[in-house]
Motif scaffolding. Structure first.
Motif, PDB file in Angstrom:
ATOM      1  N   LYS A   1     -20.786  40.739 -38.190  1.00  0.00           N
ATOM      2  CA  LYS A   1     -20.055  41.980 -37.933  1.00  0.00           C
ATOM      3  C   LYS A   1     -20.786  42.795 -36.873  1.00  0.00           C
ATOM      4  N   PHE A   2     -20.049  43.271 -35.886  1.00  0.00           N
ATOM      5  CA  PHE A   2     -20.618  44.071 -34.805  1.00  0.00           C
ATOM      6  C   PHE A   2     -20.857  45.503 -35.295  1.00  0.00           C
ATOM      7  N   LYS A   3     -22.086  45.980 -35.129  1.00  0.00           N
ATOM      8  CA  LYS A   3     -22.432  47.329 -35.582  1.00  0.00           C
ATOM      9  C   LYS A   3     -22.652  48.254 -34.385  1.00  0.00           C
ATOM     10  N   ASP A   4     -21.903  49.334 -34.360  1.00  0.00           N
ATOM     11  CA  ASP A   4     -22.072  50.376 -33.340  1.00  0.00           C
ATOM     12  C   ASP A   4     -23.026  51.420 -33.925  1.00  0.00           C
TER      13      ASP A   4
ATOM     14  N   GLU B   1     -14.590  37.632 -29.348  1.00  0.00           N
ATOM     15  CA  GLU B   1     -14.576  38.869 -30.140  1.00  0.00           C
ATOM     16  C   GLU B   1     -15.807  39.720 -29.835  1.00  0.00           C
ATOM     17  N   LEU B   2     -16.982  39.070 -29.723  1.00  0.00           N
ATOM     18  CA  LEU B   2     -18.212  39.794 -29.409  1.00  0.00           C
ATOM     19  C   LEU B   2     -18.124  40.427 -28.016  1.00  0.00           C
TER      20      LEU B   2
ATOM     21  N   GLU C   1     -15.408  41.353 -26.452  1.00  0.00           N
ATOM     22  CA  GLU C   1     -14.482  42.486 -26.539  1.00  0.00           C
ATOM     23  C   GLU C   1     -15.170  43.704 -27.142  1.00  0.00           C
ATOM     24  N   ASN C   2     -16.009  43.473 -28.165  1.00  0.00           N
ATOM     25  CA  ASN C   2     -16.756  44.583 -28.778  1.00  0.00           C
ATOM     26  C   ASN C   2     -17.704  45.222 -27.774  1.00  0.00           C
ATOM     27  N   ILE C   3     -18.370  44.391 -26.973  1.00  0.00           N
ATOM     28  CA  ILE C   3     -19.314  44.904 -25.968  1.00  0.00           C
ATOM     29  C   ILE C   3     -18.581  45.732 -24.921  1.00  0.00           C
TER      30      ILE C   3
ATOM     31  N   ASP D   1     -15.753  47.254 -25.249  1.00  0.00           N
ATOM     32  CA  ASP D   1     -15.249  48.465 -25.900  1.00  0.00           C
ATOM     33  C   ASP D   1     -16.317  49.559 -25.950  1.00  0.00           C
ATOM     34  N   VAL D   2     -17.559  49.203 -26.354  1.00  0.00           N
ATOM     35  CA  VAL D   2     -18.595  50.236 -26.458  1.00  0.00           C
ATOM     36  C   VAL D   2     -19.028  50.720 -25.068  1.00  0.00           C
TER      37      VAL D   2
ATOM     38  N   LYS E   1     -16.306  53.139 -24.236  1.00  0.00           N
ATOM     39  CA  LYS E   1     -16.294  54.271 -25.167  1.00  0.00           C
ATOM     40  C   LYS E   1     -17.369  55.283 -24.817  1.00  0.00           C
TER      41      LYS E   1
END
Length: 254
Positions: free
Chosen positions: A1-4, A61-62, A64-66, A68-69, A72
């Motif tokens: 799970k990706f943690k921000d 998915e990873l 995309e998470n990167i 996104d942050v 953001k």
């Protein structure tokens, strides 16, 4: 799970840094892939990282998470700090960097990747293809420390060892010098050699080194390592330290 892990204080820091002309790169790490809360579990880090690298969907998915942050928090770049990976996944990690690079370029953000010295253990050193990473990423960060970390007493980062490895990056791995970032240690280790032959060590940050040493300790300059060395007795134990200070850092930076 990706943690921000960007909270209120981190947001304020990013805003302050940008207002003062600094660029902010966030670190993306695999270090919290652990079975035990609050404890670093190297075996689980290996398994979780391997699972992600071996799955196109999980890599996607990873990524995309990167992205996104980065958007953001209006980040200027990221630093991929993946440590402890299977040697058999070396090409898959390279593939991950190759897949991530165009996405970072599209949003105008920098991609940097941490790597260890070229020669070492399978899961610590041989898991990186520095040639591919050096070509794909904007910067390759050489973590130039932990030359001796456990099992054998020695310096954290001797200048000759650092220089020899930088040369390997350039000549053997074909990394452009302009892409290399040298990460230097602001800490060292205080080693304890016990009378029974056992070895213990503890990390000491640079600003606290003098507090750890006796007042009457004799420092000897090692011109090969570009460091001061100290050795003294503590009861029946022999204490040893290769000191990181302004002079040793200057030598490595030069």
């Amino acid at each position: 799970k990706f943690k921000d892990k960007v909270g209120k204080e981190e947001k304020e820091y990013i805003e302050w840094a940008h207002k003062n002309g600094y660029k902010v790169w966030a670190m993306i790490s695999n270090s919290e892939a652990s079975n035990v809360k609050g404890k670093r579990d190297s075996s689980n880090i290996l398994k979780v990282t391997s699972k992600i690298m071996n799955s196109y969907e999980l890599r996607k998915e990873l990524i995309e998470n990167i992205i996104d942050v980065c958007q953001k928090y209006e980040l200027d770049g990221i630093n991929i700090d993946f440590e402890y990976m299977y040697e058999k996944d070396v090409d898959l990690f390279s593939r991950f960097i190759i897949e991530l690079e165009p996405r970072m370029k599209k949003i105008g953000a920098v991609l940097s990747v941490d790597v260890t010295a070229p020669d070492g253990s399978p899961n610590w050193s041989l898991c990186f293809d520095r040639t591919v990473i050096g070509h794909a990423a904007d910067y390759i960060v050489f973590m130039a420390y932990d030359q001796y970390a456990s099992g054998k007493v020695g310096t954290t980062a001797g200048c000759n060892w650092v220089e020899n490895n930088v040369i390997k990056f350039i000549e053997q791995c074909e990394v452009e010098p302009e892409k290399i970032i040298l990460a230097v240690p602001f800490y060292t280790k205080l080693w304890k050699e016990k009378a029974d032959g056992d070895i213990e060590s503890k990390s000491v940050i640079m600003k606290n080194i003098e507090k750890e040493l006796p007042d009457d300790v004799t420092k000897t300059w090692d011109d090969k390592l570009k460091q001061y060395y100290v050795e003294y007795k503590s009861g029946s134990d022999t204490m040893k330290m290769w000191i990181e200070d302004l002079e040793s850092i200057k030598a490595k930076v030069s």
